[in-house]
Motif scaffolding. Structure first.
Motif, mmCIF file in Angstrom:
data_model
loop_
_atom_site.group_PDB
_atom_site.id
_atom_site.type_symbol
_atom_site.label_atom_id
_atom_site.label_comp_id
_atom_site.label_asym_id
_atom_site.label_seq_id
_atom_site.Cartn_x
_atom_site.Cartn_y
_atom_site.Cartn_z
ATOM 1 N N ARG A 12 0.854 -1.186 0.000
ATOM 2 C CA ARG A 12 0.000 0.000 0.000
ATOM 3 C C ARG A 12 0.891 1.238 0.000
ATOM 4 N N PRO A 13 1.379 1.643 -1.165
ATOM 5 C CA PRO A 13 2.324 2.759 -1.204
ATOM 6 C C PRO A 13 1.711 4.088 -0.769
ATOM 7 N N LEU A 14 0.409 4.292 -1.005
ATOM 8 C CA LEU A 14 -0.213 5.555 -0.615
ATOM 9 C C LEU A 14 -0.236 5.692 0.909
ATOM 10 N N GLY A 15 -0.586 4.620 1.597
ATOM 11 C CA GLY A 15 -0.571 4.650 3.056
ATOM 12 C C GLY A 15 0.825 4.877 3.601
ATOM 13 N N PHE A 16 1.809 4.285 2.927
ATOM 14 C CA PHE A 16 3.201 4.481 3.345
ATOM 15 C C PHE A 16 3.612 5.937 3.189
ATOM 16 N N LEU A 17 3.273 6.540 2.053
ATOM 17 C CA LEU A 17 3.665 7.933 1.813
ATOM 18 C C LEU A 17 2.933 8.898 2.735
ATOM 19 N N LEU A 18 1.651 8.642 3.012
ATOM 20 C CA LEU A 18 0.915 9.513 3.919
ATOM 21 C C LEU A 18 1.408 9.369 5.362
ATOM 22 N N GLY A 19 1.887 8.208 5.709
ATOM 23 C CA GLY A 19 2.347 7.972 7.064
ATOM 24 C C GLY A 19 3.768 8.419 7.339
ATOM 25 N N LEU A 20 4.526 8.743 6.295
ATOM 26 C CA LEU A 20 5.937 9.114 6.487
ATOM 27 C C LEU A 20 6.158 10.309 7.417
ATOM 28 N N PRO A 21 5.426 11.426 7.262
ATOM 29 C CA PRO A 21 5.675 12.548 8.192
ATOM 30 C C PRO A 21 5.399 12.169 9.651
ATOM 31 N N PHE A 22 4.342 11.390 9.861
ATOM 32 C CA PHE A 22 4.022 10.971 11.218
ATOM 33 C C PHE A 22 5.045 9.979 11.750
ATOM 34 N N ALA A 23 5.575 9.161 10.870
ATOM 35 C CA ALA A 23 6.614 8.218 11.281
ATOM 36 C C ALA A 23 7.895 8.956 11.658
ATOM 37 N N LEU A 24 8.184 10.056 10.993
ATOM 38 C CA LEU A 24 9.365 10.843 11.355
ATOM 39 C C LEU A 24 9.209 11.464 12.740
ATOM 40 N N VAL A 25 8.000 11.942 13.058
ATOM 41 C CA VAL A 25 7.742 12.464 14.411
ATOM 42 C C VAL A 25 7.865 11.332 15.422
ATOM 43 N N ALA A 26 7.333 10.156 15.059
ATOM 44 C CA ALA A 26 7.442 9.003 15.950
ATOM 45 C C ALA A 26 8.895 8.576 16.118
ATOM 46 N N LEU A 27 9.709 8.774 15.089
ATOM 47 C CA LEU A 27 11.131 8.452 15.190
ATOM 48 C C LEU A 27 11.816 9.354 16.212
ATOM 49 N N LEU A 28 11.446 10.626 16.230
ATOM 50 C CA LEU A 28 11.997 11.527 17.247
ATOM 51 C C LEU A 28 11.566 11.090 18.643
ATOM 52 N N LEU A 29 10.305 10.683 18.792
ATOM 53 C CA LEU A 29 9.846 10.167 20.072
ATOM 54 C C LEU A 29 10.588 8.889 20.441
ATOM 55 N N SER A 30 10.935 8.115 19.428
ATOM 56 C CA SER A 30 11.677 6.880 19.655
ATOM 57 C C SER A 30 13.065 7.175 20.221
ATOM 58 N N ILE A 31 13.692 8.218 19.736
ATOM 59 C CA ILE A 31 15.010 8.608 20.252
ATOM 60 C C ILE A 31 14.890 9.043 21.709
ATOM 61 N N LEU A 59 7.180 2.047 29.206
ATOM 62 C CA LEU A 59 6.726 3.175 28.398
ATOM 63 C C LEU A 59 7.784 3.547 27.368
ATOM 64 N N ALA A 60 9.036 3.519 27.769
ATOM 65 C CA ALA A 60 10.125 3.832 26.839
ATOM 66 C C ALA A 60 10.182 2.805 25.709
ATOM 67 N N LEU A 61 9.955 1.542 26.017
ATOM 68 C CA LEU A 61 9.936 0.520 24.973
ATOM 69 C C LEU A 61 8.786 0.746 23.993
ATOM 70 N N ALA A 62 7.646 1.198 24.498
ATOM 71 C CA ALA A 62 6.526 1.524 23.610
ATOM 72 C C ALA A 62 6.881 2.702 22.700
ATOM 73 N N LEU A 63 7.613 3.685 23.247
ATOM 74 C CA LEU A 63 8.041 4.818 22.418
ATOM 75 C C LEU A 63 9.038 4.383 21.355
ATOM 76 N N ILE A 64 9.888 3.425 21.683
ATOM 77 C CA ILE A 64 10.875 2.939 20.719
ATOM 78 C C ILE A 64 10.184 2.235 19.561
ATOM 79 N N LYS A 65 9.097 1.529 19.836
ATOM 80 C CA LYS A 65 8.359 0.808 18.798
ATOM 81 C C LYS A 65 7.375 1.694 18.043
ATOM 82 N N ALA A 66 7.231 2.954 18.418
ATOM 83 C CA ALA A 66 6.231 3.850 17.844
ATOM 84 C C ALA A 66 6.318 4.012 16.321
ATOM 85 N N PRO A 67 7.490 4.213 15.709
ATOM 86 C CA PRO A 67 7.508 4.399 14.249
ATOM 87 C C PRO A 67 6.940 3.195 13.500
ATOM 88 N N PHE A 68 7.205 1.997 13.982
ATOM 89 C CA PHE A 68 6.679 0.809 13.314
ATOM 90 C C PHE A 68 5.166 0.715 13.469
#
Length: 80
Positions: A12-31, A59-68
């Motif tokens: 589902r490439p459209l879902g992947f592309l729409l989710g990318l900005p949110f995944a980047l925010v989740a990546l920061l939360l993961s850090i 809670l930290a482990l949940a934040l680490i898994k957030a981008p996925f």
């Protein structure tokens, strides 16, 4: 056959592309989650009697898994 030919479609490439900005925010939360996890593990090793530290580490482990989780959710929301 096309990529999306049935109900078990995983491409589902459209879902992947729409989710990318949110995944980047989740990546920061993961850090942030990694930093919390390191501090929490250190504190739990120094004082194992503190049960609240274990909750913080979980809670930290949940934040680490957030981008996925975010990318999986977005790709499931967009139909083929």
């Amino acid at each position: 056959m096309s990529c999306c030919c049935g109900d078990d479609c995983q491409c589902r490439p459209l879902g992947f592309l729409l989710g990318l900005p949110f995944a980047l925010v989740a990546l920061l939360l993961s850090i942030v989650g990694v930093i919390i996890w390191i501090v929490g593990i250190t504190l739990s090793c120094l004082c194992p009697c503190c049960i609240c530290v274990t909750v913080i580490v979980e809670l930290a482990l949940a934040l680490i898994k957030a981008p996925f989780s975010v990318m999986k959710w977005f790709t499931e929301q967009i139909p083929c």
